[in-house]
Design an enzyme around this catalytic site. Structure first.
Site, PDB file in Angstrom:
ATOM      1  N   HIS A   1       0.815  -1.215   0.000  1.00 10.63           N
ATOM      2  CA  HIS A   1       0.000   0.000   0.000  1.00 10.63           C
ATOM      3  C   HIS A   1       0.853   1.271   0.000  1.00 10.63           C
ATOM      4  CE1 HIS A   1       0.393  -0.289   4.513  1.00 10.63           C
ATOM      5  NE2 HIS A   1       0.492   1.025   4.375  1.00 10.63           N
TER       6      HIS A   1
ATOM      7  N   ASP B   1       0.191  -7.550   1.199  1.00 10.72           N
ATOM      8  CA  ASP B   1       0.621  -6.168   1.464  1.00 10.72           C
ATOM      9  C   ASP B   1       2.140  -6.050   1.537  1.00 10.72           C
ATOM     10  OD1 ASP B   1       0.420  -3.486   1.831  1.00 10.72           O
ATOM     11  OD2 ASP B   1      -0.527  -3.563   3.802  1.00 10.72           O
TER      12      ASP B   1
ATOM     13  N   SER C   1       4.498   2.300   7.992  1.00 12.08           N
ATOM     14  CA  SER C   1       4.227   1.165   7.115  1.00 12.08           C
ATOM     15  C   SER C   1       5.457   0.785   6.309  1.00 12.08           C
ATOM     16  CB  SER C   1       3.079   1.503   6.161  1.00 12.08           C
ATOM     17  OG  SER C   1       1.889   1.727   6.873  1.00 12.08           O
TER      18      SER C   1
END
Length: 574
Positions: A146, A177, A255
């Site tokens: 992402h 992911d 992230s």
């Protein structure tokens, strides 16, 4: 009296020494989060030296004294020394891990542009976002999918460097992911070190999350402990895979950063729990290795396997008795089977799956995992490589059988996501046709489940494909013109037939319309609705409608490429 005085002196000095060490440990631990406290370590270090020297001198004098009597050290002394040693070792390990991460963790700058599913011929405005990543063996950077989803431009920056380097996306796995970046610049790799992958941490083991969260531009480190390990819904890919929950904060920008345990990577930070404080999730090493091995073997992302089954727990005693399960038997009931799966040819509805690869399945669908932990048996399925077989023990009509089933990734009838690709569309006489996808339904807002058309939503979540390549084609909107007046209320209905021929997908629909040899084109829709258009007038109206709405083409690029390949094939055959 002299001996007693010496002992009291030594004890006081030992307390002073132990307190100094413990304060140093606590200060050092805190300084991992706030480096401004590092000055306290220097002050305490200066105080330790004379205290330690006096302690050693007194100890030697006591040992050499003829009147000294050897006695075992009191229990509180041994415990305090052991605690001090453990604290120092933990502190040293934490600092070595952080120092290692500083030469491996990078900040990622992404410019992305998402598709507009309402107007599929154009993109939404571009946006800038930031994330984290870290270097792994093979001169690659591992990050979250992402972080680079729908990317148009990606840059990376090393810790302590003002220079940004261009990066290319080598592989992306949106279900798990994860993504791999490569940087061609030799200058970037100078002084960089790679991090090694470890194993799944146990409960209450400490991890340090390193990354570049929002709130600042420099690297940040937060510490936490492992709270639980279990399959969890991955928000980005909408899949159920193994995840590790920790009590460290994971904010936007974290992230893709590593979670360090010891001197190895325990996982990749990727999401937090909405509405909760200090609950974050990291992707565990088995999922990372599955992703990396698939890319290494095939050169691209291969996905995670599925049995293609919908199963029901058998916790109710009467349910188990009905399906002739003996008291010692446990398993789950097969409710629905995906027609595209290998299991569709072998298993049947109402079968009881007792074991997978020799591992017994409990009545709630879980299997043993590590020390007194349990996880759903889907985890065993997902860790299989595409094309591998699994031994499935089944109870059917009271008789046990064992089958060998080949596993592979399965695509749903309605795609859950479509990152890094433009949506397909076809415009004819101002009628805009698109395949049904969940991203299309997401255009109805965050509460799309309640605000989108109910019939389309139910099909997106529950219907299974009957054949490979099948799509649900819908009339998404009507660009008003004289040719289509009166059809505007038929938007958001599924198109089923073209001149009596059932359509398989948007490409098939496009070919049926373009190859029409009749005077009129008839489209059969949901609710027994019908659209009839004069073919020649509709073709003429299409070009004027496209010009009026500044639409570059009546077809998306994938349909144009399909047409070109068909024309090339016909030319070669002739």
């Amino acid at each position: 009296m002299i001996l007693g005085s010496n002992l009291r002196t030594i004890r006081r000095q030992f307390f002073s020494f132990s307190s100094s060490v413990l304060l140093k440990v606590n200060c050092s631990t805190s300084s991992i989060i706030d480096t401004s406290r590092c000055a306290y370590r220097t002050n305490y270090s200066n105080e330790i030296e004379p205290c330690s020297s006096s302690f050693v001198t007194a100890a030697h004098a006591l040992r050499n004294s003829r009147t000294a009597v050897r006695r075992p050290r009191p229990r509180w002394v041994r415990a305090r020394q052991q605690l001090s040693k453990m604290a120092v070792d933990t502190d040293t390990d934490a600092y070595s891990a952080i120092e290692l991460a500083l030469d491996s963790v990078v900040k990622i700058f992404t410019v992305s542009s998402s598709p507009n599913y309402t107007l599929p011929w154009q993109n939404k405005s571009q946006r800038e976002s930031m994330g984290s990543g870290f270097v792994i063996p093979g001169r690659k950077i591992l990050t979250n999918a992402h972080v680079v989803a729908d990317y148009t431009f990606v840059l990376v920056r090393k810790h302590g460097s003002p220079t940004k380097y261009r990066a290319e996306v080598q592989a992306v796995g949106h279900e798990c992911d994860l993504a791999i970046l490569v940087v061609e610049s030799e200058e970037f790799w100078e002084g960089m070190t790679f991090l090694e992958l470890g194993d799944i941490p146990f409960l209450q083991e400490a991890v340090a999350v390193v990354g570049y969260p929002q709130g600042g531009d420099n690297i940040s480190v937060t510490k936490g402990v492992v709270s639980r390990v279990e399959p969890t819904q991955y928000v980005h890919g909408a899949t159920q895979l193994m995840a590790i929950q920790i009590d460290a904060a994971i904010n936007p920008g974290n992230s893709g950063g590593p979670a360090i345990m010891g001197n190895k990577v325990a996982g990749v930070a990727f999401q937090n729990l909405s509405g909760a404080e200090n609950i974050g999730y990291i992707i565990p090493v088995p999922v990372i290795k599955h992703f990396l091995s698939g890319v290494e073997q095939s050169g691209k992302y291969v996905g995670f396997c599925s049995l293609g089954l919908l199963c029901q727990p058998t916790e109710n005693v009467q349910l188990r008795n009905h399906f002739k399960m003996r008291p010692e038997m446990t398993g789950v009931l097969v409710s629905k089977i995906n027609p595209l799966s290998d299991a569709y040819k072998i298993l049947k509805k109402d079968d009881i799956i007792l074991a997978f690869d020799g591992v017994p399945i409990a009545n709630d669908g879980t299997v043993p995992f590590r020390n007194r932990e349990r996880i759903t048996f889907d985890y065993l399925v997902s860790m299989k490589k595409p094309g591998e077989t699994a031994a499935v023990k089944v109870l059917r009509d009271g008789e046990e059988s064992e089958f060998s089933i080949t596993l592979r990734p399965l695509q749903p009838l309605v795609p859950v996501h479509q990152f890094d690709k433009l949506p397909s569309y076809y415009i004819f006489a101002g009628l805009v046709f698109v395949p049904l996808t969940q991203p299309y339904l997401h255009e109805y807002g965050e509460d799309w489940y309640n605000t989108s058309p109910r019939r389309l939503c139910e099909r997106a979540l529950r219907e299974l494909p009957k054949k490979a390549g099948e799509q649900l084609v819908i009339l998404s909107q009507v660009l008003m013109d004289d040719i289509n007046a009166g059809y505007e209320r038929l938007a958001e209905l599924q198109v089923k037939k073209v001149n009596g021929v059932e359509i398989e997908n948007l490409k098939h629909f496009c070919r049926l319309v373009d190859s029409c040899r009749e005077e009129s084109v008839r489209l059969d829709l949901d609710d027994e609705r019908v659209i009839v258009l004069n073919y020649q007038k509709a073709k003429i109206a299409t070009s004027s409608i496209l010009k009026r709405h500044r639409i570059p083409s009546s077809k998306s690029s994938d349909l144009i490429d399909e047409d070109n390949s068909l024309e090339l094939g016909l030319a070669c055959s002739s």
